[in-house]
Design a protein around this motif. Structure first.
Motif, PDB file in Angstrom:
ATOM      1  N   LYS A  18      32.288  44.555  32.874  1.00  0.00           N
ATOM      2  CA  LYS A  18      32.802  43.186  32.886  1.00  0.00           C
ATOM      3  C   LYS A  18      33.937  42.986  31.880  1.00  0.00           C
ATOM      4  O   LYS A  18      34.371  41.856  31.653  1.00  0.00           O
ATOM      5  CB  LYS A  18      31.668  42.200  32.595  1.00  0.00           C
ATOM      6  N   GLU A  19      34.418  44.061  31.315  1.00  0.00           N
ATOM      7  CA  GLU A  19      35.487  43.964  30.324  1.00  0.00           C
ATOM      8  C   GLU A  19      36.833  43.762  31.011  1.00  0.00           C
ATOM      9  O   GLU A  19      37.120  44.358  32.049  1.00  0.00           O
ATOM     10  CB  GLU A  19      35.525  45.246  29.482  1.00  0.00           C
ATOM     11  N   PHE A  20      37.650  42.897  30.432  1.00  0.00           N
ATOM     12  CA  PHE A  20      39.005  42.704  30.929  1.00  0.00           C
ATOM     13  C   PHE A  20      39.911  43.778  30.343  1.00  0.00           C
ATOM     14  O   PHE A  20      40.017  43.917  29.127  1.00  0.00           O
ATOM     15  CB  PHE A  20      39.535  41.317  30.541  1.00  0.00           C
ATOM     16  N   ARG A  21      40.584  44.523  31.222  1.00  0.00           N
ATOM     17  CA  ARG A  21      41.511  45.570  30.791  1.00  0.00           C
ATOM     18  C   ARG A  21      42.834  45.401  31.511  1.00  0.00           C
ATOM     19  O   ARG A  21      42.855  45.129  32.726  1.00  0.00           O
ATOM     20  CB  ARG A  21      40.925  46.962  31.063  1.00  0.00           C
ATOM     21  N   LEU A  22      43.915  45.570  30.780  1.00  0.00           N
ATOM     22  CA  LEU A  22      45.242  45.418  31.368  1.00  0.00           C
ATOM     23  C   LEU A  22      45.478  46.451  32.463  1.00  0.00           C
ATOM     24  O   LEU A  22      45.059  47.599  32.347  1.00  0.00           O
ATOM     25  CB  LEU A  22      46.319  45.559  30.284  1.00  0.00           C
ATOM     26  N   GLY A  23      46.141  46.005  33.521  1.00  0.00           N
ATOM     27  CA  GLY A  23      46.555  46.924  34.576  1.00  0.00           C
ATOM     28  C   GLY A  23      45.571  47.125  35.700  1.00  0.00           C
ATOM     29  O   GLY A  23      45.855  47.859  36.646  1.00  0.00           O
ATOM     30  N   GLU A  24      44.395  46.475  35.630  1.00  0.00           N
ATOM     31  CA  GLU A  24      43.380  46.670  36.665  1.00  0.00           C
ATOM     32  C   GLU A  24      43.391  45.568  37.725  1.00  0.00           C
ATOM     33  O   GLU A  24      42.735  45.699  38.751  1.00  0.00           O
ATOM     34  CB  GLU A  24      41.988  46.760  36.033  1.00  0.00           C
ATOM     35  N   GLY A  25      44.072  44.472  37.450  1.00  0.00           N
ATOM     36  CA  GLY A  25      44.114  43.371  38.397  1.00  0.00           C
ATOM     37  C   GLY A  25      43.047  42.318  38.186  1.00  0.00           C
ATOM     38  O   GLY A  25      43.089  41.257  38.817  1.00  0.00           O
ATOM     39  N   ARG A  26      42.099  42.591  37.314  1.00  0.00           N
ATOM     40  CA  ARG A  26      41.014  41.630  37.107  1.00  0.00           C
ATOM     41  C   ARG A  26      41.499  40.408  36.340  1.00  0.00           C
ATOM     42  O   ARG A  26      41.150  39.267  36.676  1.00  0.00           O
ATOM     43  CB  ARG A  26      39.869  42.298  36.347  1.00  0.00           C
ATOM     44  N   ILE A  27      42.309  40.619  35.320  1.00  0.00           N
ATOM     45  CA  ILE A  27      42.823  39.506  34.518  1.00  0.00           C
ATOM     46  C   ILE A  27      43.677  38.592  35.389  1.00  0.00           C
ATOM     47  O   ILE A  27      43.485  37.368  35.414  1.00  0.00           O
ATOM     48  CB  ILE A  27      43.639  40.028  33.319  1.00  0.00           C
ATOM     49  N   SER A  28      44.633  39.176  36.114  1.00  0.00           N
ATOM     50  CA  SER A  28      45.503  38.371  36.963  1.00  0.00           C
ATOM     51  C   SER A  28      44.712  37.684  38.067  1.00  0.00           C
ATOM     52  O   SER A  28      45.007  36.538  38.444  1.00  0.00           O
ATOM     53  CB  SER A  28      46.612  39.249  37.564  1.00  0.00           C
ATOM     54  N   GLY A  29      43.680  38.364  38.591  1.00  0.00           N
ATOM     55  CA  GLY A  29      42.861  37.783  39.656  1.00  0.00           C
ATOM     56  C   GLY A  29      42.110  36.550  39.201  1.00  0.00           C
ATOM     57  O   GLY A  29      42.127  35.513  39.871  1.00  0.00           O
ATOM     58  N   PHE A  30      41.440  36.648  38.061  1.00  0.00           N
ATOM     59  CA  PHE A  30      40.682  35.502  37.558  1.00  0.00           C
ATOM     60  C   PHE A  30      41.612  34.367  37.152  1.00  0.00           C
ATOM     61  O   PHE A  30      41.305  33.190  37.394  1.00  0.00           O
ATOM     62  CB  PHE A  30      39.802  35.919  36.374  1.00  0.00           C
ATOM     63  N   CYS A  31      42.745  34.707  36.524  1.00  0.00           N
ATOM     64  CA  CYS A  31      43.700  33.664  36.137  1.00  0.00           C
ATOM     65  C   CYS A  31      44.238  32.946  37.373  1.00  0.00           C
ATOM     66  O   CYS A  31      44.385  31.718  37.377  1.00  0.00           O
ATOM     67  CB  CYS A  31      44.846  34.272  35.335  1.00  0.00           C
ATOM     68  N   SER A  32      44.554  33.703  38.425  1.00  0.00           N
ATOM     69  CA  SER A  32      45.024  33.100  39.668  1.00  0.00           C
ATOM     70  C   SER A  32      43.962  32.179  40.255  1.00  0.00           C
ATOM     71  O   SER A  32      44.258  31.052  40.694  1.00  0.00           O
ATOM     72  CB  SER A  32      45.382  34.196  40.674  1.00  0.00           C
ATOM     73  N   LEU A  33      42.716  32.629  40.257  1.00  0.00           N
ATOM     74  CA  LEU A  33      41.621  31.837  40.815  1.00  0.00           C
ATOM     75  C   LEU A  33      41.421  30.538  40.046  1.00  0.00           C
ATOM     76  O   LEU A  33      41.355  29.450  40.639  1.00  0.00           O
ATOM     77  CB  LEU A  33      40.330  32.656  40.806  1.00  0.00           C
ATOM     78  N   PHE A  34      41.331  30.627  38.718  1.00  0.00           N
ATOM     79  CA  PHE A  34      41.094  29.429  37.920  1.00  0.00           C
ATOM     80  C   PHE A  34      42.261  28.451  38.014  1.00  0.00           C
ATOM     81  O   PHE A  34      42.066  27.239  38.118  1.00  0.00           O
ATOM     82  CB  PHE A  34      40.815  29.800  36.460  1.00  0.00           C
ATOM     83  N   LEU A  35      43.497  28.973  37.979  1.00  0.00           N
ATOM     84  CA  LEU A  35      44.653  28.090  38.110  1.00  0.00           C
ATOM     85  C   LEU A  35      44.700  27.449  39.488  1.00  0.00           C
ATOM     86  O   LEU A  35      45.090  26.276  39.633  1.00  0.00           O
ATOM     87  CB  LEU A  35      45.942  28.876  37.849  1.00  0.00           C
ATOM     88  N   GLY A  36      44.299  28.202  40.521  1.00  0.00           N
ATOM     89  CA  GLY A  36      44.258  27.639  41.871  1.00  0.00           C
ATOM     90  C   GLY A  36      43.245  26.511  41.976  1.00  0.00           C
ATOM     91  O   GLY A  36      43.526  25.448  42.559  1.00  0.00           O
ATOM     92  N   ILE A  37      42.058  26.719  41.422  1.00  0.00           N
ATOM     93  CA  ILE A  37      41.011  25.686  41.449  1.00  0.00           C
ATOM     94  C   ILE A  37      41.451  24.455  40.664  1.00  0.00           C
ATOM     95  O   ILE A  37      41.315  23.318  41.126  1.00  0.00           O
ATOM     96  CB  ILE A  37      39.689  26.245  40.894  1.00  0.00           C
ATOM     97  N   LEU A  38      41.990  24.675  39.460  1.00  0.00           N
ATOM     98  CA  LEU A  38      42.440  23.552  38.635  1.00  0.00           C
ATOM     99  C   LEU A  38      43.581  22.800  39.301  1.00  0.00           C
ATOM    100  O   LEU A  38      43.654  21.562  39.218  1.00  0.00           O
ATOM    101  CB  LEU A  38      42.870  24.059  37.259  1.00  0.00           C
ATOM    102  N   SER A  39      44.475  23.534  39.972  1.00  0.00           N
ATOM    103  CA  SER A  39      45.586  22.890  40.675  1.00  0.00           C
ATOM    104  C   SER A  39      45.069  21.986  41.789  1.00  0.00           C
ATOM    105  O   SER A  39      45.525  20.845  41.953  1.00  0.00           O
ATOM    106  CB  SER A  39      46.538  23.942  41.251  1.00  0.00           C
TER     107      SER A  39
END
Length: 388
Positions: A18-39
């Protein structure tokens, strides 16, 4: 004696899955999801402002300026969603897809171009605007501090039960209007204690002194309310929900039974109402209290120097959440350490942090289970009493 207690260091194992690591797509994926929901939530709030925004908060922010923030948030969600595809070929694509879809729906509903006009105030509304601003502010301030100065470096952002506490965070902010209505109704019963001359004297002193008076007065009320939840058997099952947290961070402070959430806000309103302070002093206190309530739960290793002998800090409050024997039923204060020292409930071994958190008897791990927990305890006690 506490001096004879064998304090041990806390061990936190890192969950690499469950660790966030650069370059795996998990960070960008969760950020996209949360920003989409908040939007999407923001757009819906713009469409129905009377029902989905808070009257008090609308007085502070500029809705048209925030639409510009919304615009760039939506663009960022789409870009991060696409980036997730580029960085990852499997597990996290659904996060990017979901983020883009939420943002697309928000755009179809009007996006950041919804006309802004006068809003008819409603007695009750859902605080979607408060939820969005508080979430983004907390991420920016407190999560950043935790990553820069962590006490437990191996504790992850998505530590166990983060989703449970995110629900509590969302509920507490969405229900702000109902909480304020209940609190105002509660304090209206204290009209008989209001003194116009006393309030005039309070308002005549400098704003900063008024703020100090508020902090001490509110802290006294919160101390005894908090202590009552611990020491009255009938109340403890309600407060035990808050203490069921076993991993402390910025989000953990939101966990609390709705009965306590409403009662705590109502109780702290009493001294504010009776003092009759200037709006400026009240605004300073509300900001201070909101920030401190989150800060003291943070996974933050900063010592705070001499301030820790005056104000409640993370280390002090972490001891309140400890399940270790010397710390149980101590450190009740919300703002300062004054009343814990005065009433002999102060526990602060400054060279140590807790080794374990939570309750001595583990509570259910779900929101529904925790909400029903007090009722189950009371019914069990009632049954035992009748069969004895």
């Amino acid at each position: 004696m506490d001096s004879e207690y064998d304090y041990k260091p806390r061990t936190v194992s890192k969950n690499v899955d469950k660790e966030f690591r650069l370059g795996e797509g998990r960070i960008s994926g969760f950020c996209s999801l949360f920003l989409g929901i908040l939007s999407l939530l923001a757009v819906i709030a713009y469409l129905y402002p009377s029902m989905l925004t808070t009257t008090e908060l609308r007085k502070i922010y500029d809705a048209e300026q925030l639409q510009q923030v919304l615009k760039y948030g939506m663009y960022t969600s789409i870009v991060l969603g696409i980036l997730t595809f580029l960085l990852n070929k499997g597990a996290y694509k659904y996060l990017g897809i979901s983020g883009i879809l939420f943002t697309a729906v928000a755009l179809l509903l009007g996006g950041y171009r919804i006309p802004v006009g006068p809003v008819e105030p409603a007695a009750l509304s859902l605080g979607i605007d408060w939820l969005i601003l508080a979430f983004l502010g907390s991420i920016f301030i407190f999560l950043s501090l935790e990553k820069l100065f962590p006490k437990y470096r191996n504790q992850l952002i998505m530590r166990p039960e983060w989703d449970v506490d995110l629900f509590y965070f969302s509920f507490n902010h969405l229900a702000i209007s109902a909480i304020l209505v209940f609190a105002n109704y509660h304090v209206s019963h204290f009209d008989w204690a209001v003194s116009a001359s006393f309030q005039e004297n309070i308002r005549s002193i400098p704003t900063i002194v008024q703020f100090v008076v508020i902090v001490i007065s509110a802290d006294l009320v919160l101390y005894w309310e908090h202590r009552a939840y611990h020491e009255f058997t009938v109340l403890w099952p309600i407060h035990a929900v808050h203490h069921s947290i076993e991993n402390i961070d910025w989000l953990a402070g939101s966990r609390g039974h709705f009965v306590q959430v409403f009662s705590e806000r109502a109780m702290v309103m009493i001294p504010l109402y009776l003092l009759g302070v200037d709006q400026a002093a009240l605004n300073i206190y509300v900001t201070f209290a909101a920030l401190q309530a989150v800060l003291i739960h943070c996974n933050l290793g900063i010592s705070f120097g001499p301030l820790k002998y005056i104000l409640v800090t993370p280390q002090f409050h972490h001891w309140h959440h400890s399940s270790e024997k010397p710390a149980i039923d101590t450190n009740y204060s919300a703002h300062t350490v004054l009343f814990d020292r005065l009433f002999k409930t102060y526990h602060f071994p400054k060279q140590h942090w807790p080794a374990s958190y939570g309750t001595t008897q583990r509570l259910p791990r779900t929101v529904i289970g925790q909400t029903l927990y007090p009722l189950k305890v009371w019914l069990k006690r009632l049954k035992t009493k009748h069969t004895a």
